[in-house]
Scaffold this active site. Structure first.
Site, PDB file in Angstrom:
ATOM      1  N   ASP A 117      -3.916   2.976   0.939  1.00 36.78           N
ATOM      2  CA  ASP A 117      -4.381   4.270   1.426  1.00 36.78           C
ATOM      3  C   ASP A 117      -5.502   4.038   2.441  1.00 36.78           C
ATOM      4  OD1 ASP A 117      -4.770   7.015   1.719  1.00 36.78           O
ATOM      5  OD2 ASP A 117      -5.011   7.389  -0.422  1.00 36.78           O
ATOM      6  N   HIS A 128       0.799   7.259  -0.226  1.00 37.03           N
ATOM      7  CA  HIS A 128       1.161   8.682  -0.222  1.00 37.03           C
ATOM      8  C   HIS A 128       1.589   9.137   1.168  1.00 37.03           C
ATOM      9  CE1 HIS A 128      -2.486  10.668   1.541  1.00 37.03           C
ATOM     10  NE2 HIS A 128      -3.167   9.691   0.983  1.00 37.03           N
ATOM     11  N   HIS A 144      -9.554  13.085   7.340  1.00 33.68           N
ATOM     12  CA  HIS A 144      -9.186  14.491   7.078  1.00 33.68           C
ATOM     13  C   HIS A 144      -9.505  15.398   8.261  1.00 33.68           C
ATOM     14  CE1 HIS A 144      -8.620  14.347   2.418  1.00 33.68           C
ATOM     15  NE2 HIS A 144      -8.077  13.319   3.042  1.00 33.68           N
ATOM     16  N   GLU A 170      -0.608  13.555  -3.034  1.00 34.00           N
ATOM     17  CA  GLU A 170      -1.842  12.841  -3.389  1.00 34.00           C
ATOM     18  C   GLU A 170      -3.066  13.680  -3.071  1.00 34.00           C
ATOM     19  OE1 GLU A 170      -5.359  10.150  -2.700  1.00 34.00           O
ATOM     20  OE2 GLU A 170      -4.402  11.562  -1.353  1.00 34.00           O
ATOM     21  N   GLU A 171      -3.010  14.355  -1.927  1.00 38.25           N
ATOM     22  CA  GLU A 171      -4.195  15.070  -1.431  1.00 38.25           C
ATOM     23  C   GLU A 171      -4.585  16.262  -2.293  1.00 38.25           C
ATOM     24  OE1 GLU A 171      -6.081  13.932   0.715  1.00 38.25           O
ATOM     25  OE2 GLU A 171      -4.965  12.649   2.074  1.00 38.25           O
TER      26      GLU A 171
HETATM   27 ZN   LIG Z   1      -5.256   9.365   1.532  1.00 42.67          ZN
END
Ligand SMILES: [Zn+2]
Length: 349
Positions: free
Chosen positions: A230, A66, A318, A207-208
């Site tokens: 990922d 992604h 994140h 994706e997130e």
């Molecule tokens: Zn990811």
């Protein structure tokens, strides 16, 4: 195979803005660097970039990585020009305190600061309180009139942090989730030559926010098997118990056994482990009961696709100080390469 990954590409990838739904800068860059190596390149209606490389068999191997990163969307501008925002994707608001962002406006990016009340004017009770997104705002350092003329609700704000290599082969940057996976897939497209499988390298969107790009991309491809590249959490830090690490930095590619969205097909799982052991690729097993990635959408597409998530361990995931180990990125590349080239020739699922 000689292994030589060009980490300057990872640097460029992390520096591009690409919050979920606004992956265009990343897509444009990938299209430009990968077109010379591909048999075909196209973008679907969702914005997924689908790079195809013909194999020697009639079987199709789908790779997903992604392109999107977590970030912020402006939803209110106050009378003094301060910006209020919502998060796009999962961000712990505590990680936003005292950070810089780049607000993507119609006139180009503007530097913004998410400030915090200094210790001089807060009490201990203030500092003990949880920080919510509603407590935070972006300061553009501009008069309100100028902000109102430039920024609109719906504009995105990207976390701002430079790419740095440090320590013992480590990289710290924003958006390593998932530009590290995108980087591996881009390098794979460049490296594979006459692979056994027809390779569909799909750089997915959104994706997130719920595996949205992968859902439609997988629907449009007749995949026999799929691998999703990922990042994943590496909680190998003080305050976490070893049984809760999920993965650890420097211990190699994470082969997913189970996460919140998938249980890997047993034959595929064993085959990937065997490739690692044959080729001396460092591996660890990823079990993440609370995590998920594009594999969750891909394995449930059509009548089902045997799928495994190959994961790059990432500390502080994140946040804008994500950390990956270059050696883990290399091991992930080597496994993906061997699997596409001829390591899964005899796979019977
Ligand atoms: Zn990811």
């Amino acid at each position: 195979m000689e292994l030589k990954l060009d980490f300057s590409i990872l640097k460029t990838l992390t520096e591009l803005p690409g919050i979920s739904g606004r992956e265009n800068a990343v897509r444009r860059y990938l299209k430009e660097i990968l077109s010379p190596y591909a048999d075909s390149v196209r973008t679907d209606a969702m914005g997924n970039l689908i790079v195809f490389k013909k194999g020697t068999s009639s079987k199709n191997l789908l790779f997903c990585a992604h392109m999107d990163e977590v970030g912020l969307m402006i939803h209110h501008i106050d009378e003094r020009g301060f910006l209020r925002f919502v998060t796009v994707g999962g961000i712990d608001p505590r990680t936003l305190l005292a950070q810089r962002v780049r607000v993507q406006t119609k006139n180009g990016p503007l530097l913004g600061v998410i400030g915090t009340k200094p210790a001089h004017i807060t009490t201990e009770a203030d500092r003990a309180k949880a920080v919510g997104v509603k407590d935070l705002c972006i300061d553009l350092g501009l008069p309100a009139q100028q902000v109102l003329a430039t920024v609109e609700p719906g504009d995105f704000a990207v976390l701002d942090r430079s790419y740095e290599e440090f320590g013992d082969g480590m990289v710290c940057a924003k958006a390593l989730d998932n530009r590290a996976g995108v980087f591996v897939l881009a390098e794979l497209v460049k490296a594979i030559q006459k692979p056994f499988y027809n390779v569909y390298a799909v750089f997915t969107v959104q994706e997130e926010v719920g595996l949205r790009g992968a859902t439609t991309a997988a629907f449009g491809i007749e995949a026999d098997v799929a691998l999703c590249l990922d990042t994943t959490g590496a909680a190998d830090i003080p305050g976490c118990a070893p049984q809760d690490y999920i993965t650890a930095l420097g211990k190699g590619v994470g082969i997913t056994a189970l996460d919140a969205r998938t249980i890997t097909h047993p034959v595929l799982f064993e085959t990937l482990k065997t490739i690692c052991d044959k080729c001396a690729i460092r591996r660890q097993i990823r079990i993440a009961p609370r995590g998920g990635n594009d594999a969750g959408a891909v394995h449930l597409s059509k009548t089902g696709v045997p799928t495994c998530g190959l994961s790059i361990p990432t500390r502080n995931i994140h946040s804008n100080v994500e950390i990956v180990c270059k050696a883990d990125v290399e091991q992930t590349f080597r496994l993906a390469y061997e699997a596409a080239q001829n390591g899964m020739e005899n796979l019977t699922l």
